[in-house]
Design a protein around this motif. Sequence first.
Motif, PDB file in Angstrom:
ATOM      1  N   GLU A  92     -10.340   1.138   5.730  1.00 48.47           N
ATOM      2  CA  GLU A  92     -11.461   1.888   6.314  1.00 48.47           C
ATOM      3  C   GLU A  92     -12.794   1.190   6.062  1.00 48.47           C
ATOM      4  OE1 GLU A  92     -13.433   6.373   6.015  1.00 48.47           O
ATOM      5  OE2 GLU A  92     -11.395   6.019   5.286  1.00 48.47           O
ATOM      6  N   ALA A  93     -13.018   0.779   4.815  1.00 47.73           N
ATOM      7  CA  ALA A  93     -14.270   0.084   4.475  1.00 47.73           C
ATOM      8  C   ALA A  93     -14.353  -1.266   5.183  1.00 47.73           C
ATOM      9  CB  ALA A  93     -14.376  -0.104   2.969  1.00 47.73           C
ATOM     10  N   ILE A  94     -13.193  -1.911   5.341  1.00 50.72           N
ATOM     11  CA  ILE A  94     -13.166  -3.212   6.010  1.00 50.72           C
ATOM     12  C   ILE A  94     -13.544  -3.062   7.477  1.00 50.72           C
ATOM     13  CG2 ILE A  94     -11.682  -5.131   6.702  1.00 50.72           C
ATOM     14  CD1 ILE A  94     -10.059  -4.603   4.137  1.00 50.72           C
ATOM     15  N   ARG A  95     -12.985  -2.043   8.126  1.00 47.05           N
ATOM     16  CA  ARG A  95     -13.312  -1.810   9.535  1.00 47.05           C
ATOM     17  C   ARG A  95     -14.808  -1.558   9.718  1.00 47.05           C
ATOM     18  NH1 ARG A  95      -8.681  -0.836  12.654  1.00 47.05           N
ATOM     19  NH2 ARG A  95      -6.809  -0.241  11.468  1.00 47.05           N
ATOM     20  N   GLU A  96     -15.382  -0.757   8.818  1.00 45.75           N
ATOM     21  CA  GLU A  96     -16.807  -0.445   8.921  1.00 45.75           C
ATOM     22  C   GLU A  96     -17.654  -1.694   8.698  1.00 45.75           C
ATOM     23  OE1 GLU A  96     -20.375   1.296   9.529  1.00 45.75           O
ATOM     24  OE2 GLU A  96     -18.360   2.014  10.059  1.00 45.75           O
ATOM     25  N   ALA A  97     -17.299  -2.484   7.681  1.00 46.52           N
ATOM     26  CA  ALA A  97     -18.030  -3.729   7.431  1.00 46.52           C
ATOM     27  C   ALA A  97     -17.876  -4.678   8.612  1.00 46.52           C
ATOM     28  CB  ALA A  97     -17.526  -4.386   6.152  1.00 46.52           C
ATOM     29  N   GLY A  98     -16.698  -4.692   9.206  1.00 54.81           N
ATOM     30  CA  GLY A  98     -16.458  -5.537  10.372  1.00 54.81           C
ATOM     31  C   GLY A  98     -17.317  -5.143  11.547  1.00 54.81           C
ATOM     32  N   ARG A  99     -17.444  -3.854  11.760  1.00 56.66           N
ATOM     33  CA  ARG A  99     -18.296  -3.382  12.867  1.00 56.66           C
ATOM     34  C   ARG A  99     -19.732  -3.858  12.680  1.00 56.66           C
ATOM     35  NH1 ARG A  99     -14.796   1.207  12.894  1.00 56.66           N
ATOM     36  NH2 ARG A  99     -15.972   2.235  11.246  1.00 56.66           N
ATOM     37  N   LEU A 100     -20.219  -3.801  11.459  1.00 55.10           N
ATOM     38  CA  LEU A 100     -21.594  -4.233  11.184  1.00 55.10           C
ATOM     39  C   LEU A 100     -21.764  -5.731  11.418  1.00 55.10           C
ATOM     40  CD1 LEU A 100     -22.314  -2.170   7.935  1.00 55.10           C
ATOM     41  CD2 LEU A 100     -23.157  -1.709  10.244  1.00 55.10           C
ATOM     42  N   GLU A 101     -20.692  -6.478  11.243  1.00 53.67           N
ATOM     43  CA  GLU A 101     -20.752  -7.935  11.446  1.00 53.67           C
ATOM     44  C   GLU A 101     -20.219  -8.343  12.823  1.00 53.67           C
ATOM     45  OE1 GLU A 101     -22.321  -9.709   9.372  1.00 53.67           O
ATOM     46  OE2 GLU A 101     -22.487  -8.209   7.776  1.00 53.67           O
ATOM     47  N   GLU A 102     -19.971  -7.352  13.675  1.00 54.20           N
ATOM     48  CA  GLU A 102     -19.478  -7.575  15.045  1.00 54.20           C
ATOM     49  C   GLU A 102     -18.123  -8.284  15.045  1.00 54.20           C
ATOM     50  OE1 GLU A 102     -22.562  -9.497  17.269  1.00 54.20           O
ATOM     51  OE2 GLU A 102     -23.880  -7.749  17.208  1.00 54.20           O
ATOM     52  N   ILE A 103     -17.268  -7.889  14.104  1.00 52.21           N
ATOM     53  CA  ILE A 103     -15.891  -8.382  14.060  1.00 52.21           C
ATOM     54  C   ILE A 103     -14.974  -7.259  14.541  1.00 52.21           C
ATOM     55  CG2 ILE A 103     -14.006  -9.207  12.598  1.00 52.21           C
ATOM     56  CD1 ILE A 103     -16.128 -10.303  10.675  1.00 52.21           C
ATOM     57  N   SER A 153      -4.300   2.238   5.938  1.00 52.98           N
ATOM     58  CA  SER A 153      -5.409   2.737   6.742  1.00 52.98           C
ATOM     59  C   SER A 153      -6.589   3.118   5.858  1.00 52.98           C
ATOM     60  CB  SER A 153      -4.953   3.933   7.576  1.00 52.98           C
ATOM     61  OG  SER A 153      -6.009   4.411   8.376  1.00 52.98           O
ATOM     62  N   ARG A 154      -6.304   3.766   4.739  1.00 52.05           N
ATOM     63  CA  ARG A 154      -7.372   4.137   3.803  1.00 52.05           C
ATOM     64  C   ARG A 154      -8.025   2.889   3.214  1.00 52.05           C
ATOM     65  NH1 ARG A 154      -3.514   8.116   2.454  1.00 52.05           N
ATOM     66  NH2 ARG A 154      -2.725   6.827   0.733  1.00 52.05           N
ATOM     67  N   ALA A 155      -7.192   1.906   2.864  1.00 48.02           N
ATOM     68  CA  ALA A 155      -7.716   0.680   2.269  1.00 48.02           C
ATOM     69  C   ALA A 155      -8.568  -0.104   3.259  1.00 48.02           C
ATOM     70  CB  ALA A 155      -6.555  -0.188   1.770  1.00 48.02           C
ATOM     71  N   PHE A 210       0.800  -1.227   0.000  1.00 50.27           N
ATOM     72  CA  PHE A 210       0.000   0.000   0.000  1.00 50.27           C
ATOM     73  C   PHE A 210       0.834   1.278   0.000  1.00 50.27           C
ATOM     74  CE2 PHE A 210      -2.690  -3.145   2.263  1.00 50.27           C
ATOM     75  CZ  PHE A 210      -3.765  -3.168   1.390  1.00 50.27           C
ATOM     76  N   GLY A 211       2.142   1.132   0.070  1.00 46.18           N
ATOM     77  CA  GLY A 211       2.979   2.325   0.131  1.00 46.18           C
ATOM     78  C   GLY A 211       3.123   2.886   1.525  1.00 46.18           C
TER      79      GLY A 211
END
Length: 219
Positions: free
Chosen positions: A76-87, A72-74, A65-66
Amino acid sequence: MTSVNIDIVSDVMCPWCYIGKRRLEDAIGMLPDDVEVDTRWRPYQLDPTLPKEGKDRKQYLQDKFGGSAGASRAYEAIREAGRLEEIAFDFDAIPVAPNTLDAHRIIRWSASEAPGVQDKLVEILFKAYFEKGLNIGDNEVLLNAAEEAGMDRSITESLLSGVADCEAVEKEIDTARQLGVTGVPCFIIDNKYAVMGAQPAETLARAIREVAAKKAEAQ
């Protein structure tokens, strides 16, 4: 009762595969009572070039990712999706980007165990890596996971110490790529239909229901 088989092509170092597992579980919960789902986890490696001991996570992120900012930018969407799935993703806790070949070998062996053991093992490995920061390429971590899932530790250790099924796992990964699997997770339903990516539970449930309906009509 209509039985539907789902092969889940996945890598245990892939965060979207962890999310996809949760969404598949939700999808199965949406199915009618007369549809039964049998799952089987299939191997894939996002980066087969990683050494057995893994690679320093910071260097891995730099190369991919450089640096941490790009990662962190990449993520961000994963963290949000994880929160919705309680991960509870904790990417900062991960010191090593692992080679997952040995993890896939153990997952393969777990398919011969009692029903539910393979799914339990995959869950343990996802949690170990993404929530606890453990190196899932390390033999001790893998053996602990196998034992927790209900596998015989001594037998697993004996197999793991050699090259049992290394070639078989690599061949299965190559076959997946030849079939057009370029990213994971990929859900292959009854060897006929593929759903690519960590799709919403509703999408997965609809695909499973459609396959089940066609099977029921053909019976």
